[in-house]
Design a protein around this motif. Sequence first.
Motif, PDB file in Angstrom:
ATOM      1  N   LYS A   1       0.560   3.323  -8.880  1.00 13.28           N
ATOM      2  CA  LYS A   1       0.563   4.779  -8.743  1.00 13.28           C
ATOM      3  C   LYS A   1      -0.711   5.297  -8.082  1.00 13.28           C
ATOM      4  O   LYS A   1      -0.694   6.330  -7.445  1.00 13.28           O
ATOM      5  CB  LYS A   1       0.745   5.436 -10.101  1.00 13.28           C
ATOM      6  CG  LYS A   1       2.105   5.187 -10.704  1.00 13.28           C
ATOM      7  CD  LYS A   1       2.242   5.854 -12.050  1.00 13.28           C
ATOM      8  CE  LYS A   1       3.602   5.534 -12.656  1.00 13.28           C
ATOM      9  NZ  LYS A   1       3.726   6.053 -14.014  1.00 13.28           N
ATOM     10  N   GLY A   2      -1.814   4.576  -8.240  1.00 16.88           N
ATOM     11  CA  GLY A   2      -3.083   5.046  -7.699  1.00 16.88           C
ATOM     12  C   GLY A   2      -3.531   4.320  -6.453  1.00 16.88           C
ATOM     13  O   GLY A   2      -4.647   4.513  -5.984  1.00 16.88           O
ATOM     14  N   GLY A   3      -2.722   3.455  -5.900  1.00 16.10           N
ATOM     15  CA  GLY A   3      -3.106   2.709  -4.704  1.00 16.10           C
ATOM     16  C   GLY A   3      -2.712   1.248  -4.809  1.00 16.10           C
ATOM     17  O   GLY A   3      -1.735   0.894  -5.462  1.00 16.10           O
ATOM     18  N   MET A   4      -3.515   0.391  -4.188  1.00 13.40           N
ATOM     19  CA  MET A   4      -3.261  -1.047  -4.189  1.00 13.40           C
ATOM     20  C   MET A   4      -4.261  -1.717  -5.137  1.00 13.40           C
ATOM     21  O   MET A   4      -5.417  -1.299  -5.232  1.00 13.40           O
ATOM     22  CB  MET A   4      -3.422  -1.613  -2.777  1.00 13.40           C
ATOM     23  CG  MET A   4      -2.503  -0.954  -1.752  1.00 13.40           C
ATOM     24  SD  MET A   4      -0.778  -1.213  -2.090  1.00 13.40           S
ATOM     25  CE  MET A   4      -0.524  -2.776  -1.322  1.00 13.40           C
ATOM     26  N   PHE A   5      -3.805  -2.784  -5.804  1.00  9.86           N
ATOM     27  CA  PHE A   5      -4.626  -3.434  -6.816  1.00  9.86           C
ATOM     28  C   PHE A   5      -4.646  -4.947  -6.602  1.00  9.86           C
ATOM     29  O   PHE A   5      -3.694  -5.521  -6.072  1.00  9.86           O
ATOM     30  CB  PHE A   5      -4.094  -3.113  -8.215  1.00  9.86           C
ATOM     31  CG  PHE A   5      -4.144  -1.650  -8.529  1.00  9.86           C
ATOM     32  CD1 PHE A   5      -5.284  -1.086  -9.060  1.00  9.86           C
ATOM     33  CD2 PHE A   5      -3.060  -0.831  -8.265  1.00  9.86           C
ATOM     34  CE1 PHE A   5      -5.345   0.266  -9.333  1.00  9.86           C
ATOM     35  CE2 PHE A   5      -3.099   0.519  -8.531  1.00  9.86           C
ATOM     36  CZ  PHE A   5      -4.250   1.076  -9.064  1.00  9.86           C
ATOM     37  N   CYS A   6      -5.726  -5.580  -7.070  1.00 13.39           N
ATOM     38  CA  CYS A   6      -5.876  -7.025  -6.906  1.00 13.39           C
ATOM     39  C   CYS A   6      -5.153  -7.798  -7.996  1.00 13.39           C
ATOM     40  O   CYS A   6      -4.852  -8.980  -7.819  1.00 13.39           O
ATOM     41  CB  CYS A   6      -7.357  -7.408  -6.871  1.00 13.39           C
ATOM     42  SG  CYS A   6      -8.243  -7.057  -8.400  1.00 13.39           S
ATOM     43  N   SER A   7      -4.866  -7.169  -9.130  1.00 15.43           N
ATOM     44  CA  SER A   7      -4.165  -7.866 -10.216  1.00 15.43           C
ATOM     45  C   SER A   7      -3.392  -6.853 -11.051  1.00 15.43           C
ATOM     46  O   SER A   7      -3.634  -5.650 -10.992  1.00 15.43           O
ATOM     47  CB  SER A   7      -5.157  -8.619 -11.110  1.00 15.43           C
ATOM     48  OG  SER A   7      -5.990  -7.701 -11.791  1.00 15.43           O
ATOM     49  N   ALA A   8      -2.467  -7.375 -11.855  1.00 14.96           N
ATOM     50  CA  ALA A   8      -1.673  -6.510 -12.731  1.00 14.96           C
ATOM     51  C   ALA A   8      -2.556  -5.880 -13.806  1.00 14.96           C
ATOM     52  O   ALA A   8      -2.320  -4.747 -14.226  1.00 14.96           O
ATOM     53  CB  ALA A   8      -0.543  -7.310 -13.365  1.00 14.96           C
TER      54      ALA A   8
END
Length: 83
Positions: free
Chosen positions: A62-69
């Motif tokens: 929801k807030g962008g792209m992430f490196c991990s869950a």
Amino acid sequence: MKFLLLIALLALVFFLLGKKQSRPPSSEGSARPVPGPVPPQAMVSCARCGVHLPSDDALPGKGGMFCSAAHRAAFEAEQARNA
């Protein structure tokens, strides 16, 4: 003298045979195509920690792209507390 000439001739034959076997196969008769260079990937940064990673490996949230869950869950929980 004949013995030395025979040794030199045998050494030449073995050298030429070894050189022929070490040559890579030509691309004209090969059944498999040779892969081309891999195109560069777009890089994105994690919205939680800022680490840069290829967009194919990033997890959308929801807030962008992430490196991990875990970073995605922590960021979304933090956003829910602030809202």
